[in-house]
Design a protein around this motif. Structure first.
Motif, PDB file in Angstrom:
ATOM      1  N   TYR A 158      -6.800  21.426  22.000  1.00 61.18           N
ATOM      2  CA  TYR A 158      -5.904  21.967  20.976  1.00 61.18           C
ATOM      3  C   TYR A 158      -4.662  22.568  21.626  1.00 61.18           C
ATOM      4  CZ  TYR A 158      -4.208  24.939  17.197  1.00 61.18           C
ATOM      5  OH  TYR A 158      -3.430  25.548  16.253  1.00 61.18           O
ATOM      6  N   ARG A 159      -4.847  23.351  22.680  1.00 59.06           N
ATOM      7  CA  ARG A 159      -3.713  23.959  23.385  1.00 59.06           C
ATOM      8  C   ARG A 159      -2.812  22.881  23.989  1.00 59.06           C
ATOM      9  NH1 ARG A 159      -7.949  27.621  25.832  1.00 59.06           N
ATOM     10  NH2 ARG A 159      -8.021  29.399  24.380  1.00 59.06           N
ATOM     11  N   ALA A 160      -3.425  21.847  24.535  1.00 57.82           N
ATOM     12  CA  ALA A 160      -2.644  20.754  25.125  1.00 57.82           C
ATOM     13  C   ALA A 160      -1.810  20.058  24.047  1.00 57.82           C
ATOM     14  CB  ALA A 160      -3.564  19.750  25.818  1.00 57.82           C
ATOM     15  N   LYS A 161      -2.390  19.841  22.897  1.00 60.48           N
ATOM     16  CA  LYS A 161      -1.652  19.209  21.796  1.00 60.48           C
ATOM     17  C   LYS A 161      -0.505  20.099  21.321  1.00 60.48           C
ATOM     18  CE  LYS A 161      -3.561  15.255  21.209  1.00 60.48           C
ATOM     19  NZ  LYS A 161      -2.806  14.050  21.467  1.00 60.48           N
ATOM     20  N   ILE A 162      -0.735  21.398  21.277  1.00 62.73           N
ATOM     21  CA  ILE A 162       0.331  22.322  20.871  1.00 62.73           C
ATOM     22  C   ILE A 162       1.471  22.276  21.884  1.00 62.73           C
ATOM     23  CG2 ILE A 162       0.904  24.782  20.642  1.00 62.73           C
ATOM     24  CD1 ILE A 162      -1.704  25.161  19.162  1.00 62.73           C
ATOM     25  N   ARG A 163       1.151  22.281  23.183  1.00 59.91           N
ATOM     26  CA  ARG A 163       2.193  22.186  24.217  1.00 59.91           C
ATOM     27  C   ARG A 163       2.961  20.874  24.085  1.00 59.91           C
ATOM     28  NH1 ARG A 163      -1.822  24.615  27.533  1.00 59.91           N
ATOM     29  NH2 ARG A 163      -2.521  22.573  28.222  1.00 59.91           N
ATOM     30  N   GLU A 164       2.218  19.805  23.863  1.00 53.06           N
ATOM     31  CA  GLU A 164       2.855  18.489  23.694  1.00 53.06           C
ATOM     32  C   GLU A 164       3.774  18.499  22.471  1.00 53.06           C
ATOM     33  OE1 GLU A 164       1.443  13.925  22.689  1.00 53.06           O
ATOM     34  OE2 GLU A 164       0.015  15.279  23.656  1.00 53.06           O
ATOM     35  N   HIS A 165       3.317  19.108  21.398  1.00 51.38           N
ATOM     36  CA  HIS A 165       4.121  19.194  20.169  1.00 51.38           C
ATOM     37  C   HIS A 165       5.405  19.980  20.421  1.00 51.38           C
ATOM     38  CE1 HIS A 165       5.325  20.644  16.177  1.00 51.38           C
ATOM     39  NE2 HIS A 165       4.809  19.513  15.723  1.00 51.38           N
ATOM     40  N   ARG A 166       5.317  21.088  21.131  1.00 51.71           N
ATOM     41  CA  ARG A 166       6.502  21.887  21.442  1.00 51.71           C
ATOM     42  C   ARG A 166       7.485  21.113  22.303  1.00 51.71           C
ATOM     43  NH1 ARG A 166       3.210  27.386  22.552  1.00 51.71           N
ATOM     44  NH2 ARG A 166       3.017  28.047  20.379  1.00 51.71           N
ATOM     45  N   GLU A 167       6.958  20.378  23.278  1.00 53.70           N
ATOM     46  CA  GLU A 167       7.834  19.557  24.131  1.00 53.70           C
ATOM     47  C   GLU A 167       8.545  18.487  23.299  1.00 53.70           C
ATOM     48  OE1 GLU A 167       5.315  18.030  27.187  1.00 53.70           O
ATOM     49  OE2 GLU A 167       5.007  20.004  28.107  1.00 53.70           O
ATOM     50  N   MET A 168       7.806  17.862  22.395  1.00 59.90           N
ATOM     51  CA  MET A 168       8.404  16.838  21.532  1.00 59.90           C
ATOM     52  C   MET A 168       9.470  17.453  20.618  1.00 59.90           C
ATOM     53  SD  MET A 168       7.406  13.829  22.064  1.00 59.90           S
ATOM     54  CE  MET A 168       6.154  12.945  22.917  1.00 59.90           C
ATOM     55  N   GLU A 169       9.203  18.627  20.090  1.00 57.56           N
ATOM     56  CA  GLU A 169      10.195  19.298  19.247  1.00 57.56           C
ATOM     57  C   GLU A 169      11.466  19.589  20.037  1.00 57.56           C
ATOM     58  OE1 GLU A 169       8.180  22.769  17.673  1.00 57.56           O
ATOM     59  OE2 GLU A 169       8.171  21.860  15.675  1.00 57.56           O
ATOM     60  N   ALA A 170      11.305  20.058  21.275  1.00 61.14           N
ATOM     61  CA  ALA A 170      12.471  20.360  22.110  1.00 61.14           C
ATOM     62  C   ALA A 170      13.251  19.078  22.405  1.00 61.14           C
ATOM     63  CB  ALA A 170      12.029  21.024  23.405  1.00 61.14           C
ATOM     64  N   ARG A 171      12.528  18.000  22.694  1.00 62.51           N
ATOM     65  CA  ARG A 171      13.197  16.714  22.945  1.00 62.51           C
ATOM     66  C   ARG A 171      13.947  16.234  21.722  1.00 62.51           C
ATOM     67  NH1 ARG A 171       9.546  11.994  24.743  1.00 62.51           N
ATOM     68  NH2 ARG A 171      11.269  10.643  24.299  1.00 62.51           N
ATOM     69  N   LEU A 172      13.318  16.353  20.564  1.00 60.30           N
ATOM     70  CA  LEU A 172      13.938  15.944  19.314  1.00 60.30           C
ATOM     71  C   LEU A 172      15.201  16.759  19.042  1.00 60.30           C
ATOM     72  CD1 LEU A 172      13.835  14.223  16.736  1.00 60.30           C
ATOM     73  CD2 LEU A 172      12.426  16.011  15.725  1.00 60.30           C
ATOM     74  N   LYS A 173      15.136  18.050  19.300  1.00 59.98           N
ATOM     75  CA  LYS A 173      16.300  18.919  19.097  1.00 59.98           C
ATOM     76  C   LYS A 173      17.447  18.496  20.016  1.00 59.98           C
ATOM     77  CE  LYS A 173      17.659  23.759  18.977  1.00 59.98           C
ATOM     78  NZ  LYS A 173      17.255  25.138  19.200  1.00 59.98           N
ATOM     79  N   ARG A 174      17.139  18.223  21.292  1.00 53.83           N
ATOM     80  CA  ARG A 174      18.180  17.760  22.232  1.00 53.83           C
ATOM     81  C   ARG A 174      18.784  16.437  21.778  1.00 53.83           C
ATOM     82  NH1 ARG A 174      14.450  19.423  26.117  1.00 53.83           N
ATOM     83  NH2 ARG A 174      13.829  17.270  26.484  1.00 53.83           N
TER      84      ARG A 174
END
Length: 107
Positions: free
Chosen positions: A12-28
């Motif tokens: 679950y924690r790994a998925k949350i980290r992955e989700h945050r990274e994807m959100e940051a990439r999407l924002k960029r």
């Protein structure tokens, strides 16, 4: 039971980290697109400004000799045109976008 719970929590924690990274990439990426759209709009405005001053926009198709080129105008026809002596002929390669003087059809 405890080991299984720890594994699930870690996943679950790994998925949350992955989700945050994807959100940051999407924002960029969205910021990049916004910048590119602004550059595109500025270029289009610059082209319209050039055309309104009595110049034709075209693309260099082929170099005939040192001073003559075949240019396809944005309005459709192709012209054999000359080039002003102060321009660097080496930069005028096929595919280069140029402005043609309305009366003399020179680059």
């Amino acid at each position: 039971m405890s080991d299984e719970r720890e594994q699930v929590l870690e996943q679950y924690r790994a998925k949350i980290r992955e989700h945050r990274e994807m959100e940051a990439r999407l924002k960029r990426m969205r910021e990049d697109v916004k910048g590119l759209v602004a550059r595109y709009n500025k270029t289009e405005d610059d082209l319209l400004a050039l055309q309104s001053v009595g110049q034709i926009i075209g693309d260099v198709l082929k170099r005939i000799d040192n001073e003559r080129f075949i240019v396809k105008a944005s309005s459709g026809p192709r012209y054999v045109v000359g080039c002003r002596s102060r321009l660097n002929y080496e930069k005028l390669k096929p595919g280069t976008r140029v402005a043609l003087d309305m009366t003399t059809l020179t680059i």
